[in-house]
Scaffold this active site. Structure first.
Site, PDB file in Angstrom:
ATOM      1  N   ASP A 187       8.573  48.623  34.403  1.00  0.00           N
ATOM      2  CA  ASP A 187       7.423  49.231  35.076  1.00  0.00           C
ATOM      3  C   ASP A 187       8.004  50.380  35.891  1.00  0.00           C
ATOM      4  OD1 ASP A 187       5.492  49.961  36.924  1.00  0.00           O
ATOM      5  OD2 ASP A 187       4.802  47.910  37.271  1.00  0.00           O
ATOM      6  N   ASP A 236       0.938  48.026  32.913  1.00  0.00           N
ATOM      7  CA  ASP A 236       1.769  49.043  33.580  1.00  0.00           C
ATOM      8  C   ASP A 236       3.236  48.954  33.176  1.00  0.00           C
ATOM      9  OD1 ASP A 236       2.544  46.744  34.853  1.00  0.00           O
ATOM     10  OD2 ASP A 236       1.989  47.396  36.870  1.00  0.00           O
ATOM     11  N   TYR A 290       1.395  55.151  40.729  1.00  0.00           N
ATOM     12  CA  TYR A 290       1.613  54.018  41.616  1.00  0.00           C
ATOM     13  C   TYR A 290       2.888  53.252  41.233  1.00  0.00           C
ATOM     14  CZ  TYR A 290       0.916  50.775  45.159  1.00  0.00           C
ATOM     15  OH  TYR A 290       1.135  50.060  46.289  1.00  0.00           O
ATOM     16  N   GLY A 323      26.683  50.129  32.582  1.00  0.00           N
ATOM     17  CA  GLY A 323      26.941  49.552  31.256  1.00  0.00           C
ATOM     18  C   GLY A 323      25.862  48.658  30.704  1.00  0.00           C
ATOM     19  N   ASN A 324      24.949  48.163  31.570  1.00  0.00           N
ATOM     20  CA  ASN A 324      23.928  47.223  31.105  1.00  0.00           C
ATOM     21  C   ASN A 324      22.738  47.265  32.059  1.00  0.00           C
ATOM     22  OD1 ASN A 324      22.546  44.682  30.428  1.00  0.00           O
ATOM     23  ND2 ASN A 324      24.396  44.247  29.230  1.00  0.00           N
ATOM     24  N   LYS A 340       1.527  41.129  34.015  1.00  0.00           N
ATOM     25  CA  LYS A 340       1.000  40.298  35.101  1.00  0.00           C
ATOM     26  C   LYS A 340       1.359  38.819  34.939  1.00  0.00           C
ATOM     27  CE  LYS A 340      -0.960  43.967  36.869  1.00  0.00           C
ATOM     28  NZ  LYS A 340      -0.059  44.981  36.258  1.00  0.00           N
ATOM     29  N   TYR A 366       9.887  40.732  47.013  1.00  0.00           N
ATOM     30  CA  TYR A 366       8.847  40.962  46.011  1.00  0.00           C
ATOM     31  C   TYR A 366       8.725  42.443  45.700  1.00  0.00           C
ATOM     32  CZ  TYR A 366       4.451  41.188  43.576  1.00  0.00           C
ATOM     33  OH  TYR A 366       3.499  41.442  42.627  1.00  0.00           O
ATOM     34  N   LYS A 414       5.860  41.726  39.369  1.00  0.00           N
ATOM     35  CA  LYS A 414       6.200  40.562  38.547  1.00  0.00           C
ATOM     36  C   LYS A 414       7.141  41.000  37.431  1.00  0.00           C
ATOM     37  CE  LYS A 414       4.956  36.239  39.166  1.00  0.00           C
ATOM     38  NZ  LYS A 414       5.524  35.590  40.334  1.00  0.00           N
ATOM     39  N   ASP A 416       7.161  41.002  34.267  1.00  0.00           N
ATOM     40  CA  ASP A 416       6.368  40.941  33.043  1.00  0.00           C
ATOM     41  C   ASP A 416       7.282  40.912  31.813  1.00  0.00           C
ATOM     42  OD1 ASP A 416       4.163  41.083  34.761  1.00  0.00           O
ATOM     43  OD2 ASP A 416       4.479  43.225  34.927  1.00  0.00           O
TER      44      ASP A 416
HETATM   45  P1  13P Z   1       0.501  47.756  48.284  1.00  0.00           P
HETATM   46  O1  13P Z   1       0.879  46.972  49.501  1.00  0.00           O
HETATM   47  O2  13P Z   1       1.360  48.954  48.084  1.00  0.00           O
HETATM   48  O3  13P Z   1      -0.955  48.032  48.193  1.00  0.00           O
HETATM   49  O4  13P Z   1       0.900  46.823  47.026  1.00  0.00           O
HETATM   50  C1  13P Z   1       0.169  45.734  46.737  1.00  0.00           C
HETATM   51  C2  13P Z   1       0.527  45.389  45.380  1.00  0.00           C
HETATM   52  O5  13P Z   1      -0.013  45.909  44.430  1.00  0.00           O
HETATM   53  C3  13P Z   1       1.625  44.437  45.256  1.00  0.00           C
HETATM   54  O6  13P Z   1       2.423  44.726  44.172  1.00  0.00           O
HETATM   55  P1  13P Z   2       3.068  44.418  38.158  1.00  0.00           P
HETATM   56  O1  13P Z   2       4.104  43.349  38.329  1.00  0.00           O
HETATM   57  O2  13P Z   2       2.507  44.467  36.791  1.00  0.00           O
HETATM   58  O3  13P Z   2       3.607  45.739  38.631  1.00  0.00           O
HETATM   59  O4  13P Z   2       1.841  44.047  39.070  1.00  0.00           O
HETATM   60  C1  13P Z   2       2.050  43.927  40.425  1.00  0.00           C
HETATM   61  C2  13P Z   2       0.857  43.552  41.207  1.00  0.00           C
HETATM   62  O5  13P Z   2       1.015  43.325  42.363  1.00  0.00           O
HETATM   63  C3  13P Z   2      -0.460  43.461  40.575  1.00  0.00           C
HETATM   64  O6  13P Z   2      -1.441  43.112  41.513  1.00  0.00           O
HETATM   65 MG    MG Z   3       3.403  44.965  35.007  1.00  0.00          MG
HETATM   66 MG    MG Z   4       3.263  47.664  38.508  1.00  0.00          MG
END
Ligand code: 13P
Ligand code: 13P
Ligand code: MG
Ligand code: MG
Length: 364
Positions: free
Chosen positions: A11, A51, A89, A102-103, A131, A226, A229, A231
């Site tokens: 992403d 994404d 974003y 290298g990886n 997601k 965090y 995710k 994905d």
């Molecule tokens: P923001 O705090 O930048 O709105 O992010 C929330 C979000 O999408 C978590 O990944």
């Molecule tokens: P992604 O892991 O797909 O970037 O999504 C993050 C998120 O916070 C969606 O709400």
């Molecule tokens: Mg994603």
């Molecule tokens: Mg994302």
């Protein structure tokens, strides 16, 4: 000649919010891969699920090849720069380090690779999800390679009647174990039923033939916080002593609940969709999966075919939407929201930090 398929994803920025990859990023990635064809790679295909930008590459260099990983890294870096320019974003979200060594494993991107001697005809299915997390494949891999109620071939094809070997990774303790099925089914399930920690990395036929490979990178464990995710992606080979194409995609008719969705903090139904629907909208989801089918021929990718673009999957999509309604109605309550130990890898601990001094002991 052995062929390697490398499916590497990241992403690197999306619009609006975490919904989808911008077409200019797809074009840039496709062009950079085209330029590398005939040099570093044989063939390629670029796509996206939500994404996440996915690079499917074929070559003869084996897994973990620095040139291949560098190519992916350069593409992600160039696309992230374009995403930053457009203020998309989360631009550069999954590029946790700018120093390539290298990886790309351990740097943010997800990687599934497999090297094999091409058979007379080699159908390959590439699965890509948004997601959710790598363990989401566990249920499906179990159904495909170990459940005779899903895979008729386990019973009636002598080529796979002996069963398969699952390599399971413990992503917390960084250790691995192999289980032979059907004889160790219950031991396998003891672990892979907990998909946030135990993730099926590879599946082999008992004679050693590689059948499936997944990405197991957990972003928050790499980043220590965090960032989105992880994905995941997965490659599955099919037919001639392996599950048929239809047996591989059949389990996706079950609306399985996975972790991810909004802010990586919610359980939701895992919806199989065709490419035109591979964009996350409702509550940043629901979590979804696409599947592209290819024939691999001397390293060339013949295809793709958009496997879930079929009315045969309409019913599971409708059931997923119903489950999405039920779960969404829970709002911030479990089991829609992840359990507290899984929430440790989201932004909730920051809220707890703000409140920690307000707690008082309960007297006797
Ligand atoms: P923001 O705090 O930048 O709105 O992010 C929330 C979000 O999408 C978590 O990944
Ligand atoms: P992604 O892991 O797909 O970037 O999504 C993050 C998120 O916070 C969606 O709400
Ligand atoms: Mg994603
Ligand atoms: Mg994302």
């Amino acid at each position: 000649m052995k062929t390697t398929i490398s499916l590497i994803k990241a992403d690197i920025g999306s619009y609006p919010g975490h919904s989808r990859i911008h077409p200019e990023l797809l074009e840039k990635a496709a062009k950079m891969l085209k330029d590398a064809e005939g040099k570093v790679i044989i063939d390629s295909f670029v796509t996206h699920c939500g994404d996440d930008l996915e690079l499917i590459m074929t070559h003869t260099k084996g897994e973990d090849n620095p040139q291949i990983h560098k190519l992916a890294f350069d593409i992600f870096t160039a696309c992230a720069a374009l995403a930053k320019e457009k203020k998309l974003y989360g631009a550069g979200q999954d590029i946790l380090s700018t120093a390539f060594s290298g990886n790309v494993k351990g740097m943010g991107p997800g990687v599934a690779e497999m090297e094999f001697e091409e058979r007379g005809s080699d159908p390959v299915l590439c699965f890509m999800a948004d997601k959710t997390e790598p363990g989401a494949w566990n249920f499906f891999l179990y159904k495909i390679f170990a459940d005779p109620f899903n895979t008729a071939g386990l019973v009636i094809d002598p080529g796979m009647h002996d069963g398969f070997i699952f390599e399971v990774h413990d992503v917390m303790e960084k250790r691995k174990i192999r289980f032979r099925t059907p004889e160790e089914l219950y031991s396998l399930l003891a672990y892979i039923g907990a998909p946030s920690r135990y993730v099926v990395k590879y599946v082999f036929r008992k004679d050693g033939l590689i059948a499936a490979s997944t990405s197991t990178q957990r972003l928050s464990l790499i980043a220590g916080k965090y960032v989105g995710k992880d994905d995941p992606v997965m490659i599955v080979r099919s037919q001639s002593g392996l599950p048929a194409v239809g047996e591989v995609i059949e389990p996706f008719t079950i609306p399985v609940i996975v972790a991810g969705w909004m802010r990586g903090s919610h359980h939701g139904p895992f919806m199989p969709v065709g490419l035109p629907d591979a964009n996350c909208t409702r509550f940043d989801g629901p979590p979804r999966v696409i599947c592209l089918g290819f024939q691999v021929s001397n390293g060339k990718l013949i295809g793709p075919v958009d496997m879930f673009d079929d009315v045969g999957f309409d019913r599971v999509r409708a059931r997923c939407n119903e489950l999405a309604d039920v779960l969404r109605a829970h709002g911030p309550f479990e089991p829609h929201r992840l359990s507290m130990d899984e929430m440790e890898y989201t932004t909730l601990p920051l809220v707890e930090k703000q409140l920690k001094d307000r707690w008082e002991p309960i007297g006797k």
